[in-house]
Design a protein around this motif. Structure first.
Motif, mmCIF file in Angstrom:
data_model
loop_
_atom_site.group_PDB
_atom_site.id
_atom_site.type_symbol
_atom_site.label_atom_id
_atom_site.label_comp_id
_atom_site.label_asym_id
_atom_site.label_seq_id
_atom_site.Cartn_x
_atom_site.Cartn_y
_atom_site.Cartn_z
ATOM 1 N N SER A 93 0.835 -1.207 0.000
ATOM 2 C CA SER A 93 0.000 0.000 0.000
ATOM 3 C C SER A 93 0.867 1.254 0.000
ATOM 4 C CB SER A 93 -0.978 0.030 1.188
ATOM 5 O OG SER A 93 -1.847 -1.065 1.135
ATOM 6 N N ILE A 94 1.927 1.218 -0.795
ATOM 7 C CA ILE A 94 2.767 2.396 -0.968
ATOM 8 C C ILE A 94 2.786 2.742 -2.462
ATOM 9 C CG2 ILE A 94 4.346 2.398 1.019
ATOM 10 C CD1 ILE A 94 5.285 0.493 -2.039
ATOM 11 N N SER A 95 2.945 4.017 -2.757
ATOM 12 C CA SER A 95 2.930 4.441 -4.156
ATOM 13 C C SER A 95 4.338 4.364 -4.740
ATOM 14 C CB SER A 95 2.403 5.867 -4.263
ATOM 15 O OG SER A 95 3.351 6.764 -3.714
ATOM 16 N N TRP A 96 4.413 4.542 -6.029
ATOM 17 C CA TRP A 96 5.692 4.560 -6.740
ATOM 18 C C TRP A 96 6.539 5.726 -6.222
ATOM 19 C CZ3 TRP A 96 7.516 8.243 -10.410
ATOM 20 C CH2 TRP A 96 8.572 7.824 -11.239
ATOM 21 N N PHE A 97 5.872 6.856 -5.974
ATOM 22 C CA PHE A 97 6.599 8.026 -5.473
ATOM 23 C C PHE A 97 7.238 7.725 -4.113
ATOM 24 C CE2 PHE A 97 3.421 10.100 -8.271
ATOM 25 C CZ PHE A 97 4.278 10.798 -9.100
ATOM 26 N N ALA A 98 6.466 7.066 -3.245
ATOM 27 C CA ALA A 98 6.969 6.754 -1.906
ATOM 28 C C ALA A 98 8.147 5.783 -1.996
ATOM 29 C CB ALA A 98 5.852 6.166 -1.042
ATOM 30 N N ALA A 99 8.030 4.811 -2.910
ATOM 31 C CA ALA A 99 9.095 3.824 -3.076
ATOM 32 C C ALA A 99 10.372 4.498 -3.578
ATOM 33 C CB ALA A 99 8.643 2.734 -4.053
ATOM 34 N N ILE A 100 10.196 5.391 -4.536
ATOM 35 C CA ILE A 100 11.340 6.148 -5.080
ATOM 36 C C ILE A 100 12.027 6.930 -3.953
ATOM 37 C CG2 ILE A 100 11.951 8.166 -6.482
ATOM 38 C CD1 ILE A 100 11.300 6.315 -8.513
ATOM 39 N N ALA A 101 11.196 7.590 -3.136
ATOM 40 C CA ALA A 101 11.736 8.422 -2.059
ATOM 41 C C ALA A 101 12.520 7.572 -1.066
ATOM 42 C CB ALA A 101 10.598 9.153 -1.349
ATOM 43 N N TYR A 102 11.969 6.385 -0.761
ATOM 44 C CA TYR A 102 12.646 5.499 0.181
ATOM 45 C C TYR A 102 14.029 5.107 -0.353
ATOM 46 C CZ TYR A 102 13.652 1.578 3.256
ATOM 47 O OH TYR A 102 14.243 0.737 4.163
ATOM 48 N N CYS A 103 14.078 4.629 -1.598
ATOM 49 C CA CYS A 103 15.349 4.173 -2.171
ATOM 50 C C CYS A 103 16.337 5.335 -2.242
ATOM 51 C CB CYS A 103 15.123 3.581 -3.559
ATOM 52 S SG CYS A 103 14.174 2.041 -3.536
ATOM 53 N N ASP A 104 15.794 6.482 -2.606
ATOM 54 C CA ASP A 104 16.620 7.675 -2.720
ATOM 55 C C ASP A 104 17.343 7.974 -1.408
ATOM 56 O OD1 ASP A 104 17.451 9.571 -4.569
ATOM 57 O OD2 ASP A 104 16.250 11.119 -3.553
ATOM 58 N N CYS A 105 16.600 7.858 -0.312
ATOM 59 C CA CYS A 105 17.154 8.102 1.019
ATOM 60 C C CYS A 105 18.331 7.181 1.329
ATOM 61 C CB CYS A 105 16.097 7.846 2.075
ATOM 62 S SG CYS A 105 15.258 9.316 2.545
ATOM 63 N N GLN A 106 18.299 6.009 0.728
ATOM 64 C CA GLN A 106 19.345 5.026 0.978
ATOM 65 C C GLN A 106 20.479 5.132 -0.039
ATOM 66 O OE1 GLN A 106 18.253 1.531 2.690
ATOM 67 N NE2 GLN A 106 17.008 2.954 3.849
ATOM 68 N N GLY A 107 20.390 6.128 -0.882
ATOM 69 C CA GLY A 107 21.374 6.228 -1.949
ATOM 70 C C GLY A 107 21.179 5.148 -3.000
ATOM 71 N N LYS A 108 19.932 4.685 -3.114
ATOM 72 C CA LYS A 108 19.627 3.617 -4.080
ATOM 73 C C LYS A 108 18.549 4.095 -5.028
ATOM 74 C CE LYS A 108 20.494 0.064 -0.535
ATOM 75 N NZ LYS A 108 19.848 -1.032 0.214
ATOM 76 N N ARG A 109 18.077 3.215 -5.873
ATOM 77 C CA ARG A 109 16.988 3.551 -6.791
ATOM 78 C C ARG A 109 16.103 2.330 -6.981
ATOM 79 N NH1 ARG A 109 18.161 1.091 -11.587
ATOM 80 N NH2 ARG A 109 20.332 0.523 -11.935
ATOM 81 N N LEU A 110 14.972 2.507 -7.670
ATOM 82 C CA LEU A 110 14.147 1.351 -8.004
ATOM 83 C C LEU A 110 14.767 0.638 -9.200
ATOM 84 C CD1 LEU A 110 10.408 2.573 -7.846
ATOM 85 C CD2 LEU A 110 11.552 0.973 -6.298
ATOM 86 N N PRO A 111 14.582 -0.692 -9.273
ATOM 87 C CA PRO A 111 15.076 -1.396 -10.463
ATOM 88 C C PRO A 111 14.227 -1.048 -11.683
ATOM 89 C CG PRO A 111 13.861 -2.908 -9.065
ATOM 90 C CD PRO A 111 13.941 -1.609 -8.319
ATOM 91 N N THR A 112 14.797 -1.175 -12.859
ATOM 92 C CA THR A 112 13.975 -1.057 -14.070
ATOM 93 C C THR A 112 13.235 -2.376 -14.257
ATOM 94 O OG1 THR A 112 15.678 -1.982 -15.483
ATOM 95 C CG2 THR A 112 15.717 0.411 -15.153
ATOM 96 N N VAL A 113 12.215 -2.348 -15.121
ATOM 97 C CA VAL A 113 11.492 -3.586 -15.423
ATOM 98 C C VAL A 113 12.477 -4.638 -15.921
ATOM 99 C CG1 VAL A 113 9.814 -4.684 -16.962
ATOM 100 C CG2 VAL A 113 9.314 -2.449 -15.963
ATOM 101 N N ASP A 114 13.364 -4.234 -16.795
ATOM 102 C CA ASP A 114 14.310 -5.196 -17.372
ATOM 103 C C ASP A 114 15.237 -5.787 -16.312
ATOM 104 O OD1 ASP A 114 13.269 -4.985 -19.890
ATOM 105 O OD2 ASP A 114 14.674 -3.432 -20.542
ATOM 106 N N GLU A 115 15.717 -4.944 -15.406
ATOM 107 C CA GLU A 115 16.584 -5.449 -14.336
ATOM 108 C C GLU A 115 15.819 -6.424 -13.443
ATOM 109 O OE1 GLU A 115 19.650 -1.674 -13.624
ATOM 110 O OE2 GLU A 115 17.701 -1.692 -12.641
#
Lengths: 489, 266
Positions: free
Chosen positions: B118-140
């Motif tokens: 129950s989290i949005s794409w924006f929230a997920a992006i923000a979380y990864c960003d905080c960790q110095g990470k990112r979301l995977p691409t579909v291909d990855e």
């Protein structure tokens, strides 16, 4: 010459015009009864919430109502159900049932359709209604993620009985898991009135285990591709419409069946053993065929059949591709109650020894002992659930869904002092009917309840259900008690 | 009372043993959650691809587990703007963290160690960003997810596909603990069997919702649906992932949709 030509020309045109007009007129005359000029031009007046029903029931006929804005709210549920005893299956459903809720509209309605995908669901879904004129039959506009809803609207232009289904990839899998149902578009003024209407839909299922293999069975894609069905059933499971779940009618009544076939693969050879369809709306459309034994219902198609039941008994509904009926589950029952009519059907008149070499015919001695009903004892819970079905078929119309009755017309059964005071009286009323003034919960009722044609066990079940519902005194009415009251007369 | 003594000592031993396990479990577990697996890049044909459209993946790191409820609670404590009462409606829909009891508290029915959903794409992006990470691409994501326990590409195996398909039939898997499915070839857990996962370009493969129409479309899905040949069971499982992605919007939240992060190898 020129002048002459012109005269001929003018004359010719006039003649053609006259011809055209008269031929138009003729056409109008011929089609007056069936063709509505242009359904897209039918004006709507007012709006209403659509009544949706789970099978085998259908909503009330449209009758004479005008075209309206009809609001439909349908929820998609992925949930585990029973395929047959001991076999579970995860169904994907429109409205929680297979087939999905029955939608009843009339031609010219403007349907506002909201499709909601339950948050617990894993997959996105959509709906393609064959009654829709528009891209994807609504599928493009209704693709909805779990936990969300989509709304779109359409005008019903063509009367008939139509299939709806999910069209999300992989389409075959969504349909094979039960995502189909029927939407009826009645013509202006409605279909001719009948006594009983039911909703039946055939579907084929493909499971990892063979027919009857217990446990939760998963969908088998390979079998689906091979069209090698393990189950071919009416209304989503084996026995959805047999025994206590059978549909019912009384002798002399006309029964209409709205029959669909969800597929995904198999065409149904729909037949009622011991009945002949008086009328069949072929493929759910406007052409009427009469006196039909078996009607073909393609996957993704439907038919409306009706017939008058003239004699009592249990009539078996089958897919007459007969192994499906007896080995894969495509079997349902219609129980007809009432007086026998020996002129129409005699039953066994005589049994004899057939001796091709001649000799006197010897009759078999018949067993004169009355057969004693040898039924396994039902639990209270079984009686209540069977009673509930009988209630829905028989009592619901007057006494209402929660036994609340209708004030000044039909007395309440919920928390009813009259009911709880005397069980024997209640049994007697169900068996023999009741008329005249009575006092129930302080209100006067003066109405007529007809005698109900139910078996002893059915009377016991339905009363047990009533006594164990809506704050009544939880009496468990037994067949014995019913028999006693019967014999006291 | 020799019997009693023995009994007590055995109880003590059990407590000690259990304690050690407990400590070990928590330290390694806490460690694992931030731990990432190294993924050796390569080339593969995704669901929607043709042989001529192979996809090349560079080396990268992927979170071993999806982000848990517990981790997300810690995140919103530090980043109050992602609390459910504060999050901008532009970035989350009405069901954002819907099951949580309050801004920083789970409901009692929720499992701390289950993936956050129950989290949005924006929230997920923000979380990864905080960790110095990112979301995977579909291909990855698909590249790593085509592995089973032993093979980097297990897609042709019937068992691999059966496992994924059977998940669709199990209710409420979003409340299972991370690590409760299999560890794959790369050392990554739970790509199949718990929840769907967000990807950075989830909407790049267009599913219009009318899958039959997609066949005629000059889009990736043309090939996607063409690939679903009658004998190709594996793509049915994959196609559902593309369908769920196609049905999403960036602000959408779903009870069966979580995420994990990745990091480039630098």
């Amino acid at each position: 010459m020129k002048f002459f030509k012109r005269i001929i020309q003018v004359f010719g045109f006039t003649a053609m015009a006259i011809l055209a007009i008269t031929s138009c007129k003729r056409e109008n005359k011929n089609n007056q009864a069936t063709v509505i000029d242009d359904a897209s031009k039918i004006h709507i007046s007012g709006e209403m919430e659509a009544e949706l029903t789970a099978p085998p029931f259908v909503p009330a006929p449209v009758g004479n109502r005008s075209a309206k804005k009809l609001k439909i709210h349908m929820e998609i549920l992925e949930k585990e159900g029973t395929m047959t005893d001991g076999v579970k299956y995860v169904y994907w459903t429109f409205g929680g049932s297979v087939p999905g809720s029955f939608i009843r509209t009339r031609v010219g309605d403007e349907v506002e359709f909201t499709l909601a995908n339950h948050p617990e669901n894993k997959l996105p879904h959509n709906i393609d209604l064959h009654a829709v004129t528009g891209p994807g039959g609504g599928a493009t506009s209704s693709f909805v993620a779990p936990g969300h809803e989509k709304m779109f609207s359409f005008k019903t232009l063509n009367p008939g009985l139509y299939v709806y289904h999910c069209a999300t990839a992989p389409v075959g899998m969504h349909i094979a898991n039960g995502m189909y149902g029927l939407i009826l578009v009645e013509p202006e003024g409605g279909l001719p009135k009948v006594d009983k209407e039911y909703y039946i839909m055939q579907g084929d299922f493909y499971t990892k285990g063979e027919y009857g293999e217990p446990g939760v069975q998963s969908f088998d894609m390979q079998k689906a591709i091979d069209e090698d069905a393990d189950y071919v059933v009416f209304n989503g499971k084996v026995g959805a419409l047999t025994g206590d779940n059978a549909i019912t009618a009384n002798v002399g009544e006309t029964v209409r069946l709205f029959v669909g076939n969800g597929g995904p693969n198999l065409t149904s050879s729909f037949h009622v053993i011991g009945e002949i369809f008086d009328n069949v709306h072929i493929e759910g459309g406007s052409v009427l065929n009469k006196n039909v034994q078996t009607t073909s219902i393609p996957a993704g198609g439907a038919a409306i059949v009706d017939f008058k039941v003239d004699v009592p008994g249990t009539f078996i509904l089958v897919d007459h591709a007969i192994f499906r009926a007896f080995n894969k589950g495509a079997l349902a029952m219609l129980k007809v109650n009432g007086e026998e009519n020996k002129a129409l059907y005699s039953g066994v008149v005589q049994e004899g020894i057939y001796n091709p070499e001649g000799g006197t015919i010897q009759t078999m001695p018949t067993d004169t002992k009355e057969t004693v009903e040898n039924k396994s004892k039902k639990t209270l819970q079984e009686k209540i659930s069977s009673g509930k079905q009988i209630y829905t078929n028989t009592c619901f119309a007057c006494h209402q869904a929660n036994g609340e009755g209708i004030s000044n017309a039909f007395p309440p059964l919920a928390k009813s002092d009259y009911l709880n005071a005397d069980v024997k009286r209640s049994i007697d009323i169900v068996l023999n009917g009741k008329s005249g003034e009575i006092m129930v919960n302080g209100a006067k009722y003066n109405s007529v309840m007809t005698k109900q044609t139910l078996t002893n066990s059915e009377v016991a079940d339905v009363l047990t259900y009533v006594y164990n519902s809506w704050g009544n005194n939880k009496t468990n009415v037994t067949e014995m008690m019913v028999l006693e009251v019967k014999n006291a007369h | 009372m020799p019997i009693n003594k023995e009994h007590i000592s055995s109880v003590n031993k059990a407590i000690v043993r259990w304690g050690i396990c407990f400590v070990l479990f928590w330290t390694t577990h806490a460690d694992c959650q931030s731990k990432m697996a190294f993924i050796t890049g390569g080339t593969y044909v995704p669901l929607y691809g043709r042989d001529s459209l192979q996809v090349t993946i560079s080396n990268f790191f992927m979170d071993v587990y999806p982000i848990t409820n517990e981790e997300f609670v810690a995140f919103v404590r530090k980043n109050p703007k992602w609390k459910k009462s504060k999050a901008k409606k532009l970035f989350v829909d009405g069901n954002y963290l819907v099951q949580w009891k309050s801004d920083i508290e789970l409901d009692s029915s929720q499992n701390l160690k289950a993936p956050v959903t129950s989290i949005s794409w924006f929230a997920a992006i923000a979380y990864c960003d905080c960790q110095g990470k990112r979301l995977p691409t579909v291909d990855e994501w698909e590249y790593v997810a085509m592995a089973n326990e032993n093979l980097a590409d297990a897609r042709p195996l019937k068992t691999y596909n059966q496992f994924i398909l059977s998940w669709y039939e199990k209710p409420k898997t979003y409340n299972n603990s991370i690590g409760s499915t299999f560890k794959n070839y790369w050392g990554v857990y739970d790509l199949h069997g718990l929840v769907w996962e967000w990807t950075s370009d989830f909407n790049s493969v267009l599913v219009s919702g009318e899958s039959r129409k997609d066949v005629d479309k000059d889009s990736n899905l043309f090939c996607g649906s063409a690939a679903i040949g009658a004998t190709d069971l594996m793509n049915y499982a994959a196609f559902m992932r593309y369908a769920i992605r196609g049905s999403s919007k960036a602000k959408y939240t779903m009870r069966n949709l979580g995420f994990r992060c990745v990091k480039d190898k630098n």
